[in-house]
Design a protein around this motif. Structure first.
Motif, PDB file in Angstrom:
ATOM      1  N   LEU A   1      33.904  28.628  36.152  1.00  8.81           N
ATOM      2  CA  LEU A   1      34.595  28.636  37.446  1.00  8.81           C
ATOM      3  C   LEU A   1      36.032  29.038  37.172  1.00  8.81           C
ATOM      4  O   LEU A   1      36.762  28.293  36.506  1.00  8.81           O
ATOM      5  CB  LEU A   1      34.480  27.234  38.060  1.00  8.81           C
ATOM      6  N   PHE A   2      36.464  30.206  37.615  1.00  9.04           N
ATOM      7  CA  PHE A   2      37.730  30.794  37.190  1.00  9.04           C
ATOM      8  C   PHE A   2      38.935  30.345  38.010  1.00  9.04           C
ATOM      9  O   PHE A   2      40.006  30.109  37.444  1.00  9.04           O
ATOM     10  CB  PHE A   2      37.636  32.329  37.245  1.00  9.04           C
ATOM     11  N   ALA A   3      38.805  30.292  39.318  1.00  6.48           N
ATOM     12  CA  ALA A   3      40.011  30.040  40.115  1.00  6.48           C
ATOM     13  C   ALA A   3      39.672  29.279  41.379  1.00  6.48           C
ATOM     14  O   ALA A   3      38.531  29.320  41.862  1.00  6.48           O
ATOM     15  CB  ALA A   3      40.694  31.367  40.452  1.00  6.48           C
TER      16      ALA A   3
ATOM     17  N   ASP B   1      40.992  40.946  40.217  1.00  3.88           N
ATOM     18  CA  ASP B   1      40.018  41.064  39.125  1.00  3.88           C
ATOM     19  C   ASP B   1      40.694  41.684  37.901  1.00  3.88           C
ATOM     20  O   ASP B   1      41.267  42.777  37.974  1.00  3.88           O
ATOM     21  CB  ASP B   1      38.863  41.973  39.597  1.00  3.88           C
ATOM     22  N   VAL B   2      40.586  40.955  36.769  1.00  5.90           N
ATOM     23  CA  VAL B   2      41.343  41.352  35.585  1.00  5.90           C
ATOM     24  C   VAL B   2      40.661  42.510  34.856  1.00  5.90           C
ATOM     25  O   VAL B   2      41.307  43.278  34.148  1.00  5.90           O
ATOM     26  CB  VAL B   2      41.542  40.094  34.695  1.00  5.90           C
ATOM     27  N   HIS B   3      39.364  42.678  35.037  1.00  3.42           N
ATOM     28  CA  HIS B   3      38.685  43.829  34.396  1.00  3.42           C
ATOM     29  C   HIS B   3      38.571  45.010  35.345  1.00  3.42           C
ATOM     30  O   HIS B   3      38.761  46.158  34.954  1.00  3.42           O
ATOM     31  CB  HIS B   3      37.298  43.418  33.873  1.00  3.42           C
TER      32      HIS B   3
ATOM     33  N   ASP C   1      38.276  23.988  36.109  1.00  9.42           N
ATOM     34  CA  ASP C   1      37.946  23.630  34.719  1.00  9.42           C
ATOM     35  C   ASP C   1      36.956  24.692  34.237  1.00  9.42           C
ATOM     36  O   ASP C   1      35.738  24.495  34.292  1.00  9.42           O
ATOM     37  CB  ASP C   1      37.328  22.222  34.716  1.00  9.42           C
ATOM     38  N   ARG C   2      37.536  25.826  33.787  1.00  7.87           N
ATOM     39  CA  ARG C   2      36.788  27.084  33.700  1.00  7.87           C
ATOM     40  C   ARG C   2      35.469  27.006  32.953  1.00  7.87           C
ATOM     41  O   ARG C   2      34.415  27.294  33.518  1.00  7.87           O
ATOM     42  CB  ARG C   2      37.715  28.146  33.078  1.00  7.87           C
ATOM     43  N   GLU C   3      35.495  26.640  31.677  1.00  6.14           N
ATOM     44  CA  GLU C   3      34.258  26.701  30.874  1.00  6.14           C
ATOM     45  C   GLU C   3      33.338  25.518  31.144  1.00  6.14           C
ATOM     46  O   GLU C   3      32.196  25.533  30.709  1.00  6.14           O
ATOM     47  CB  GLU C   3      34.592  26.786  29.379  1.00  6.14           C
TER      48      GLU C   3
ATOM     49  N   VAL D   1      46.737  45.081  27.953  1.00  7.08           N
ATOM     50  CA  VAL D   1      45.469  44.380  28.188  1.00  7.08           C
ATOM     51  C   VAL D   1      45.353  43.188  27.249  1.00  7.08           C
ATOM     52  O   VAL D   1      45.937  43.192  26.154  1.00  7.08           O
ATOM     53  CB  VAL D   1      44.240  45.302  27.976  1.00  7.08           C
ATOM     54  N   TRP D   2      44.615  42.178  27.691  1.00  8.78           N
ATOM     55  CA  TRP D   2      44.291  41.049  26.814  1.00  8.78           C
ATOM     56  C   TRP D   2      42.884  41.312  26.294  1.00  8.78           C
ATOM     57  O   TRP D   2      41.934  41.353  27.075  1.00  8.78           O
ATOM     58  CB  TRP D   2      44.349  39.744  27.596  1.00  8.78           C
ATOM     59  N   ASP D   3      42.799  41.576  24.958  1.00  4.13           N
ATOM     60  CA  ASP D   3      41.466  41.787  24.382  1.00  4.13           C
ATOM     61  C   ASP D   3      41.357  41.009  23.073  1.00  4.13           C
ATOM     62  O   ASP D   3      42.222  40.185  22.772  1.00  4.13           O
ATOM     63  CB  ASP D   3      41.202  43.285  24.169  1.00  4.13           C
ATOM     64  N   GLU D   4      40.308  41.288  22.315  1.00  5.33           N
ATOM     65  CA  GLU D   4      40.014  40.492  21.109  1.00  5.33           C
ATOM     66  C   GLU D   4      41.136  40.591  20.080  1.00  5.33           C
ATOM     67  O   GLU D   4      41.235  39.743  19.196  1.00  5.33           O
ATOM     68  CB  GLU D   4      38.687  40.940  20.483  1.00  5.33           C
ATOM     69  N   ASN D   5      41.950  41.665  20.158  1.00  3.53           N
ATOM     70  CA  ASN D   5      42.975  41.847  19.115  1.00  3.53           C
ATOM     71  C   ASN D   5      44.329  41.276  19.528  1.00  3.53           C
ATOM     72  O   ASN D   5      45.319  41.417  18.808  1.00  3.53           O
ATOM     73  CB  ASN D   5      43.140  43.349  18.817  1.00  3.53           C
TER      74      ASN D   5
ATOM     75  N   GLU E   1      34.064  42.224  38.535  1.00  9.92           N
ATOM     76  CA  GLU E   1      33.789  42.334  37.094  1.00  9.92           C
ATOM     77  C   GLU E   1      34.252  41.053  36.399  1.00  9.92           C
ATOM     78  O   GLU E   1      33.502  40.399  35.716  1.00  9.92           O
ATOM     79  CB  GLU E   1      34.462  43.568  36.504  1.00  9.92           C
ATOM     80  N   MET E   2      35.518  40.713  36.554  1.00 10.56           N
ATOM     81  CA  MET E   2      35.999  39.406  36.095  1.00 10.56           C
ATOM     82  C   MET E   2      37.014  38.916  37.144  1.00 10.56           C
ATOM     83  O   MET E   2      38.218  39.005  36.934  1.00 10.56           O
ATOM     84  CB  MET E   2      36.647  39.457  34.704  1.00 10.56           C
ATOM     85  N   PRO E   3      36.495  38.424  38.307  1.00  9.89           N
ATOM     86  CA  PRO E   3      37.418  37.894  39.309  1.00  9.89           C
ATOM     87  C   PRO E   3      38.232  36.779  38.680  1.00  9.89           C
ATOM     88  O   PRO E   3      37.675  35.882  38.072  1.00  9.89           O
ATOM     89  CB  PRO E   3      36.512  37.392  40.424  1.00  9.89           C
ATOM     90  N   HIS E   4      39.557  36.869  38.785  1.00  9.03           N
ATOM     91  CA  HIS E   4      40.424  36.029  37.958  1.00  9.03           C
ATOM     92  C   HIS E   4      41.301  35.101  38.776  1.00  9.03           C
ATOM     93  O   HIS E   4      41.699  34.049  38.289  1.00  9.03           O
ATOM     94  CB  HIS E   4      41.296  36.922  37.062  1.00  9.03           C
ATOM     95  N   ASP E   5      41.621  35.499  40.019  1.00  5.35           N
ATOM     96  CA  ASP E   5      42.384  34.607  40.890  1.00  5.35           C
ATOM     97  C   ASP E   5      41.961  34.862  42.327  1.00  5.35           C
ATOM     98  O   ASP E   5      41.426  35.933  42.644  1.00  5.35           O
ATOM     99  CB  ASP E   5      43.895  34.817  40.719  1.00  5.35           C
TER     100      ASP E   5
ATOM    101  N   PRO F   1      50.996  38.661  31.410  1.00  6.48           N
ATOM    102  CA  PRO F   1      50.966  37.870  32.642  1.00  6.48           C
ATOM    103  C   PRO F   1      49.667  37.109  32.830  1.00  6.48           C
ATOM    104  O   PRO F   1      48.601  37.593  32.441  1.00  6.48           O
ATOM    105  CB  PRO F   1      51.143  38.932  33.733  1.00  6.48           C
ATOM    106  N   HIS F   2      49.771  35.901  33.416  1.00  4.33           N
ATOM    107  CA  HIS F   2      48.552  35.157  33.716  1.00  4.33           C
ATOM    108  C   HIS F   2      48.628  34.519  35.099  1.00  4.33           C
ATOM    109  O   HIS F   2      48.171  35.077  36.052  1.00  4.33           O
ATOM    110  CB  HIS F   2      48.224  34.115  32.629  1.00  4.33           C
ATOM    111  N   GLY F   3      49.225  33.344  35.243  1.00  2.00           N
ATOM    112  CA  GLY F   3      49.207  32.632  36.517  1.00  2.00           C
ATOM    113  C   GLY F   3      50.414  32.956  37.389  1.00  2.00           C
ATOM    114  O   GLY F   3      51.473  33.348  36.884  1.00  2.00           O
TER     115      GLY F   3
HETATM  116  O1  LIG Z   1      39.290  35.155  28.944  1.00  2.00           O
HETATM  117  C1  LIG Z   1      39.869  36.124  28.520  1.00  2.00           C
HETATM  118  N1  LIG Z   1      40.731  36.827  29.296  1.00  2.00           N
HETATM  119  C2  LIG Z   1      40.972  36.573  30.702  1.00  2.00           C
HETATM  120  O2  LIG Z   1      40.896  35.241  31.065  1.00  2.00           O
HETATM  121  C3  LIG Z   1      42.331  37.147  31.011  1.00  2.00           C
HETATM  122  O3  LIG Z   1      42.465  38.352  30.713  1.00  2.00           O
HETATM  123  O4  LIG Z   1      43.201  36.431  31.513  1.00  2.00           O
HETATM  124  C4  LIG Z   1      39.639  36.618  27.133  1.00  2.00           C
HETATM  125  C5  LIG Z   1      38.861  35.883  26.268  1.00  2.00           C
HETATM  126  C6  LIG Z   1      38.651  36.325  24.980  1.00  2.00           C
HETATM  127  C7  LIG Z   1      39.233  37.518  24.529  1.00  2.00           C
HETATM  128  C8  LIG Z   1      40.022  38.245  25.388  1.00  2.00           C
HETATM  129  C9  LIG Z   1      40.230  37.799  26.693  1.00  2.00           C
END
Ligand SMILES: O=C(N[C@@H](O)C(=O)O)c1ccccc1
Length: 329
Positions: A242-244, A309-311, A213-215, A46-50, A292-296, A93-95
């Motif tokens: 706007l995510f994708a 959805d990534v979440h 241009d997401r943020e 997972v991609w998280d704060e750590n 939850e977090m639609p990502h693509d 993984p991302h795109g």
């Molecule tokens: O945006 C974030 N993640 C998503 O886009 C993703 O998981 O691709 C994220 C931001 C801060 C901390 C952790 C994750």
């Protein structure tokens, strides 16, 4: 009753069994030349704060690459697994995009790299960037978010990234050609300024590249050959993020936005737009479960739409249904 412009309305295809797939965080979706659905997911990672330090160095290198196959190919009708690959290669993984020859193009935000993978090869055909080393010169990315290949010229476009604010063009064999974009200055965000260029939609027939241009909660489009800004599409309904974005030949643009911040009115949803006018034609949300977090998002010419959805670790399928004449009495 919601106003539906145009002759169709998008709603979830509830017979789609893809919601039951045991996927990891779903980061990227694409359709291959046979219109099969390709999913890029993170397995048990997972991609998280750590995940990163303040210099964008990935902190879980010790875990090694994800053991599962991170690229899976599904039958778009019944979600049956057709093919899988991409094990022991990626960390985050991302795109994802698929070129006209069926090669998979992916970005990894932990490796800060872009990969080209043959559909049946284990070894990558091309790798851009320096593994695990973020940077902003011609040979380094910083958490690159997406990659798209022009089917006419073979040029490669990379949206770079969470910690850079640029689009880079490479030649078909991976040589740096040019770049455009800069960080959003404080306050107003001007054309060509980004705050996380997060997803790409390449429009070959119009020779344009559109960027989520997401943020900045907007879509910006540019000329492929020069990087010259051509237009912006932004709606209050997008909210803050706007995510994708995904383009369908014939002139429809699909997008997903971010979940609203507390107190904000705009809800998380999918959008269908008329590319030439920028107007919103329809919006959609799932019937089963919730975004939850639609990502693509990826759409096909028959207006079948998939959202990853990534979440929620889920992939929804949506289909366009003919509009019934509603006589609201
Ligand atoms: O945006 C974030 N993640 C998503 O886009 C993703 O998981 O691709 C994220 C931001 C801060 C901390 C952790 C994750």
């Amino acid at each position: 009753e919601k106003e539906h412009k145009g002759d169709f309305h998008i709603e979830e295809a509830v017979e789609w069994t893809g919601l039951d797939l045991k996927l990891g965080q779903v980061s990227g979706l694409a359709l291959d030349p046979k219109n099969n659905l390709v999913v890029f997911h993170r397995g048990d990672r997972v991609w998280d704060e750590n995940s990163f330090d303040s210099k964008f160095i990935y902190q879980q290198r010790g875990l090694g690459p994800i053991e599962q196959n991170t690229i899976i190919v599904l039958n778009p009708s019944n979600a049956k697994l057709l093919h899988s690959t991409g094990k022991s290669l990626f960390y985050l993984p991302h795109g994802l995009s698929v070129d006209k020859n069926g090669n998979y193009w992916v970005t990894d935000v932990a490796l800060h790299q872009v990969f080209k993978l043959g559909a049946n090869d284990k070894e990558p055909l091309l790798i851009l960037g320096v593994p695990l080393q973020p940077g902003s010169d011609k040979n380094h990315f910083c958490q690159p978010t997406d990659v798209a290949v022009d089917p006419i010229t073979g040029s490669i476009y990379v949206s770079d990234g969470y910690c850079n604010s640029r689009i880079i063009q490479f030649s078909p064999n991976g040589l740096y050609v040019m770049q455009w974009g800069e960080d959003t200055s404080l306050g107003r965000s001007r054309p060509g300024q980004f705050s996380i260029p997060h997803s790409l939609a390449l429009i070959p027939d119009l020779s344009q590249l559109c960027v989520a241009d997401r943020e900045n909660g907007r879509i910006q489009c540019f000329r492929l050959e020069t990087g010259e800004f051509t237009r912006e599409i932004k709606h209050k309904a997008f909210g803050r993020e706007l995510f994708a974005v995904s383009y369908v030949p014939g002139g429809l643009l699909f997008a997903v936005n971010g979940i609203p911040y507390p107190g904000e009115a705009e809800s998380v949803q999918g959008f269908v737009m008329n590319f030439s006018t920028g107007e919103i034609i329809d919006t959609f949300i799932p019937l089963r479960k919730s975004f939850e977090m639609p990502h693509d998002i990826v759409a096909s010419e028959d207006r079948t739409v998939f959202v990853g959805d990534v979440h929620a670790k889920a992939v929804w399928k949506f289909a366009s249904v003919e509009k019934m004449e509603h006589r609201s009495v």
